[in-house]
Design a protein around this motif. Structure first.
Motif, PDB file in Angstrom:
ATOM      1  N   PHE A 100      36.051  -2.386 -11.688  1.00 53.36           N
ATOM      2  CA  PHE A 100      36.924  -2.017 -10.579  1.00 53.36           C
ATOM      3  C   PHE A 100      38.342  -1.758 -11.054  1.00 53.36           C
ATOM      4  O   PHE A 100      38.975  -0.774 -10.650  1.00 53.36           O
ATOM      5  CB  PHE A 100      36.920  -3.121  -9.520  1.00 53.36           C
ATOM      6  N   ILE A 101      38.873  -2.620 -11.905  1.00 49.45           N
ATOM      7  CA  ILE A 101      40.247  -2.472 -12.388  1.00 49.45           C
ATOM      8  C   ILE A 101      40.437  -1.122 -13.071  1.00 49.45           C
ATOM      9  O   ILE A 101      41.368  -0.376 -12.756  1.00 49.45           O
ATOM     10  CB  ILE A 101      40.624  -3.639 -13.319  1.00 49.45           C
ATOM     11  N   PHE A 102      39.541  -0.793 -13.976  1.00 45.07           N
ATOM     12  CA  PHE A 102      39.691   0.470 -14.698  1.00 45.07           C
ATOM     13  C   PHE A 102      39.331   1.669 -13.834  1.00 45.07           C
ATOM     14  O   PHE A 102      39.969   2.720 -13.924  1.00 45.07           O
ATOM     15  CB  PHE A 102      38.880   0.434 -15.991  1.00 45.07           C
ATOM     16  N   CYS A 103      38.342   1.511 -12.982  1.00 47.19           N
ATOM     17  CA  CYS A 103      37.946   2.601 -12.087  1.00 47.19           C
ATOM     18  C   CYS A 103      39.083   2.942 -11.123  1.00 47.19           C
ATOM     19  O   CYS A 103      39.406   4.116 -10.929  1.00 47.19           O
ATOM     20  CB  CYS A 103      36.698   2.175 -11.327  1.00 47.19           C
ATOM     21  N   ALA A 104      39.685   1.930 -10.514  1.00 48.14           N
ATOM     22  CA  ALA A 104      40.767   2.163  -9.550  1.00 48.14           C
ATOM     23  C   ALA A 104      41.982   2.782 -10.228  1.00 48.14           C
ATOM     24  O   ALA A 104      42.565   3.739  -9.713  1.00 48.14           O
ATOM     25  CB  ALA A 104      41.147   0.857  -8.861  1.00 48.14           C
ATOM     26  N   LEU A 106      42.196   4.510 -13.131  1.00 52.59           N
ATOM     27  CA  LEU A 106      41.928   5.877 -13.590  1.00 52.59           C
ATOM     28  C   LEU A 106      41.753   6.831 -12.418  1.00 52.59           C
ATOM     29  O   LEU A 106      42.174   7.990 -12.482  1.00 52.59           O
ATOM     30  CB  LEU A 106      40.692   5.893 -14.483  1.00 52.59           C
ATOM     31  N   TYR A 107      41.148   6.348 -11.341  1.00 52.72           N
ATOM     32  CA  TYR A 107      40.946   7.206 -10.171  1.00 52.72           C
ATOM     33  C   TYR A 107      42.282   7.629  -9.567  1.00 52.72           C
ATOM     34  O   TYR A 107      42.476   8.806  -9.246  1.00 52.72           O
ATOM     35  CB  TYR A 107      40.093   6.473  -9.129  1.00 52.72           C
ATOM     36  N   ILE A 108      43.196   6.692  -9.410  1.00 55.16           N
ATOM     37  CA  ILE A 108      44.500   7.041  -8.845  1.00 55.16           C
ATOM     38  C   ILE A 108      45.228   8.031  -9.748  1.00 55.16           C
ATOM     39  O   ILE A 108      45.842   8.991  -9.261  1.00 55.16           O
ATOM     40  CB  ILE A 108      45.353   5.780  -8.603  1.00 55.16           C
ATOM     41  N   ILE A 109      45.168   7.831 -11.055  1.00 56.07           N
ATOM     42  CA  ILE A 109      45.806   8.784 -11.971  1.00 56.07           C
ATOM     43  C   ILE A 109      45.181  10.166 -11.804  1.00 56.07           C
ATOM     44  O   ILE A 109      45.880  11.176 -11.689  1.00 56.07           O
ATOM     45  CB  ILE A 109      45.713   8.294 -13.428  1.00 56.07           C
ATOM     46  N   PHE A 110      43.857  10.239 -11.752  1.00 52.48           N
ATOM     47  CA  PHE A 110      43.154  11.509 -11.619  1.00 52.48           C
ATOM     48  C   PHE A 110      43.520  12.240 -10.333  1.00 52.48           C
ATOM     49  O   PHE A 110      43.881  13.420 -10.352  1.00 52.48           O
ATOM     50  CB  PHE A 110      41.638  11.269 -11.691  1.00 52.48           C
ATOM     51  N   VAL A 111      43.429  11.543  -9.189  1.00 52.58           N
ATOM     52  CA  VAL A 111      43.694  12.219  -7.921  1.00 52.58           C
ATOM     53  C   VAL A 111      45.186  12.534  -7.749  1.00 52.58           C
ATOM     54  O   VAL A 111      45.536  13.536  -7.129  1.00 52.58           O
ATOM     55  CB  VAL A 111      43.149  11.437  -6.706  1.00 52.58           C
ATOM     56  N   ALA A 112      46.056  11.700  -8.313  1.00 58.70           N
ATOM     57  CA  ALA A 112      47.490  11.975  -8.201  1.00 58.70           C
ATOM     58  C   ALA A 112      47.874  13.200  -9.029  1.00 58.70           C
ATOM     59  O   ALA A 112      48.661  14.037  -8.576  1.00 58.70           O
ATOM     60  CB  ALA A 112      48.303  10.764  -8.631  1.00 58.70           C
ATOM     61  N   VAL A 113      47.315  13.327 -10.217  1.00 60.53           N
ATOM     62  CA  VAL A 113      47.604  14.512 -11.040  1.00 60.53           C
ATOM     63  C   VAL A 113      47.061  15.761 -10.355  1.00 60.53           C
ATOM     64  O   VAL A 113      47.722  16.814 -10.330  1.00 60.53           O
ATOM     65  CB  VAL A 113      47.028  14.340 -12.469  1.00 60.53           C
ATOM     66  N   CYS A 139      55.185   8.316  -8.599  1.00 57.73           N
ATOM     67  CA  CYS A 139      55.216   6.863  -8.408  1.00 57.73           C
ATOM     68  C   CYS A 139      53.800   6.294  -8.472  1.00 57.73           C
ATOM     69  O   CYS A 139      53.571   5.235  -9.084  1.00 57.73           O
ATOM     70  CB  CYS A 139      55.877   6.529  -7.082  1.00 57.73           C
ATOM     71  N   SER A 140      52.833   6.985  -7.877  1.00 59.65           N
ATOM     72  CA  SER A 140      51.440   6.533  -7.934  1.00 59.65           C
ATOM     73  C   SER A 140      50.932   6.488  -9.366  1.00 59.65           C
ATOM     74  O   SER A 140      50.280   5.530  -9.786  1.00 59.65           O
ATOM     75  CB  SER A 140      50.537   7.465  -7.127  1.00 59.65           C
ATOM     76  N   VAL A 141      51.238   7.524 -10.140  1.00 59.99           N
ATOM     77  CA  VAL A 141      50.787   7.579 -11.535  1.00 59.99           C
ATOM     78  C   VAL A 141      51.426   6.470 -12.354  1.00 59.99           C
ATOM     79  O   VAL A 141      50.756   5.785 -13.143  1.00 59.99           O
ATOM     80  CB  VAL A 141      51.074   8.970 -12.152  1.00 59.99           C
ATOM     81  N   VAL A 142      52.734   6.255 -12.172  1.00 59.57           N
ATOM     82  CA  VAL A 142      53.437   5.209 -12.929  1.00 59.57           C
ATOM     83  C   VAL A 142      52.867   3.838 -12.597  1.00 59.57           C
ATOM     84  O   VAL A 142      52.590   3.031 -13.499  1.00 59.57           O
ATOM     85  CB  VAL A 142      54.961   5.273 -12.654  1.00 59.57           C
ATOM     86  N   CYS A 145      49.498   3.453 -14.220  1.00 63.39           N
ATOM     87  CA  CYS A 145      49.602   3.258 -15.666  1.00 63.39           C
ATOM     88  C   CYS A 145      50.023   1.823 -15.988  1.00 63.39           C
ATOM     89  O   CYS A 145      49.495   1.203 -16.915  1.00 63.39           O
ATOM     90  CB  CYS A 145      50.589   4.254 -16.273  1.00 63.39           C
ATOM     91  N   ILE A 146      50.971   1.294 -15.233  1.00 61.70           N
ATOM     92  CA  ILE A 146      51.390  -0.113 -15.424  1.00 61.70           C
ATOM     93  C   ILE A 146      50.220  -1.042 -15.131  1.00 61.70           C
ATOM     94  O   ILE A 146      49.959  -1.991 -15.872  1.00 61.70           O
ATOM     95  CB  ILE A 146      52.597  -0.446 -14.523  1.00 61.70           C
ATOM     96  N   PHE A 147      49.488  -0.741 -14.065  1.00 58.41           N
ATOM     97  CA  PHE A 147      48.331  -1.530 -13.685  1.00 58.41           C
ATOM     98  C   PHE A 147      47.281  -1.535 -14.797  1.00 58.41           C
ATOM     99  O   PHE A 147      46.728  -2.582 -15.158  1.00 58.41           O
ATOM    100  CB  PHE A 147      47.761  -0.959 -12.389  1.00 58.41           C
ATOM    101  N   LEU A 148      47.009  -0.360 -15.381  1.00 63.76           N
ATOM    102  CA  LEU A 148      46.011  -0.267 -16.449  1.00 63.76           C
ATOM    103  C   LEU A 148      46.500  -0.881 -17.758  1.00 63.76           C
ATOM    104  O   LEU A 148      45.700  -1.397 -18.538  1.00 63.76           O
ATOM    105  CB  LEU A 148      45.626   1.192 -16.690  1.00 63.76           C
ATOM    106  N   ALA A 149      47.805  -0.845 -17.997  1.00 65.48           N
ATOM    107  CA  ALA A 149      48.347  -1.377 -19.251  1.00 65.48           C
ATOM    108  C   ALA A 149      48.217  -2.888 -19.328  1.00 65.48           C
ATOM    109  O   ALA A 149      48.015  -3.448 -20.404  1.00 65.48           O
ATOM    110  CB  ALA A 149      49.803  -0.969 -19.406  1.00 65.48           C
ATOM    111  N   GLY A 150      48.333  -3.574 -18.207  1.00 62.52           N
ATOM    112  CA  GLY A 150      48.233  -5.032 -18.219  1.00 62.52           C
ATOM    113  C   GLY A 150      47.619  -5.560 -16.950  1.00 62.52           C
ATOM    114  O   GLY A 150      48.279  -6.246 -16.183  1.00 62.52           O
ATOM    115  N   PRO A 151      46.323  -5.241 -16.687  1.00 65.61           N
ATOM    116  CA  PRO A 151      45.730  -5.621 -15.402  1.00 65.61           C
ATOM    117  C   PRO A 151      45.528  -7.118 -15.217  1.00 65.61           C
ATOM    118  O   PRO A 151      45.407  -7.593 -14.116  1.00 65.61           O
ATOM    119  CB  PRO A 151      44.381  -4.897 -15.405  1.00 65.61           C
ATOM    120  N   ILE A 152      45.511  -7.887 -16.284  1.00 67.35           N
ATOM    121  CA  ILE A 152      45.222  -9.304 -16.147  1.00 67.35           C
ATOM    122  C   ILE A 152      46.501 -10.137 -16.298  1.00 67.35           C
ATOM    123  O   ILE A 152      46.477 -11.283 -16.667  1.00 67.35           O
ATOM    124  CB  ILE A 152      44.156  -9.742 -17.178  1.00 67.35           C
TER     125      ILE A 152
END
Length: 193
Positions: A100-104, A106-113, A139-142, A145-152
């Protein structure tokens, strides 16, 4: 603007991005208001929302087969969203949170781009709205990216970044649909049937 313009024909479906935006805003607000529930519950809600958005994108794609040369992208996106939704629902609980963490993210990055490219198309019709759309999507992409860089990092950070990224993406879709509806109304006033 001409009545048979390709962009005009696509504006008839202005309400579809509105539905997608409202789903994302609702999910983002839920993320921010409920930091207590586990990520497993959040993953299942995300999977359900993703499936709903996928169905809406399929409807939009098939409704635009004559009006939009890029209708295949909406159909492909809808199929991918539905498949990801089904996949998330059938994952075991132990791997669901990580997926879920990686799917969410990456999905936001994909749809925002993808939506950023739509905002560039809107630039021809409205400079002001296009700039706001671009900033919200950036803002969504940033945040993603922050979320994916350190999700835990901690549950607060997870909820905060994913909630903000979903809300900003949802708001951008609502603004996009409102602007498309305004353009559609202008087309109808200039050249009534």
């Amino acid at each position: 603007m001409e009545r048979n313009d390709l962009f005009y024909r696509a504006t008839k479906f202005w309400w579809i991005p509105m539905i997608v935006g409202l789903v994302f805003i609702g999910f983002g607000v839920w993320c921010l208001c409920n930091p207590g529930p586990s990520l497993t519950i959040m993953a299942y809600i995300f999977a359900g929302a993703l499936g709903a958005v996928g169905i809406v994108n399929l409807i939009y794609g098939f409704a635009n087969t004559r009006n939009n040369h890029g209708w295949g992208w909406s159909v492909a996106c809808g199929i991918i969203e539905i498949l990801c939704s089904v996949w998330l629902f059938f994952l075991p609980g132990s791997s669901l949170v990580t997926a879920f963490i990686f799917c969410a993210g990456l999905y936001i990055i994909f749809v925002a781009v993808n939506a950023i490219s739509e905002s560039f198309v809107m630039y021809n019709y409205s400079t002001f709205w296009s700039i706001w759309l671009f900033l919200l999507l950036l803002c969504s992409v940033v945040c993603s990216c922050i979320f994916l860089a350190g999700p835990i990092v901690g549950t607060l950070a997870v909820w905060l970044y994913i909630g903000i990224s979903f809300i900003t993406y949802g708001v951008s879709r609502v603004i996009f649909s409102i602007r498309i509806n305004q353009i559609n109304n202008r087309f109808n006033q200039e050249d009534p049937e």
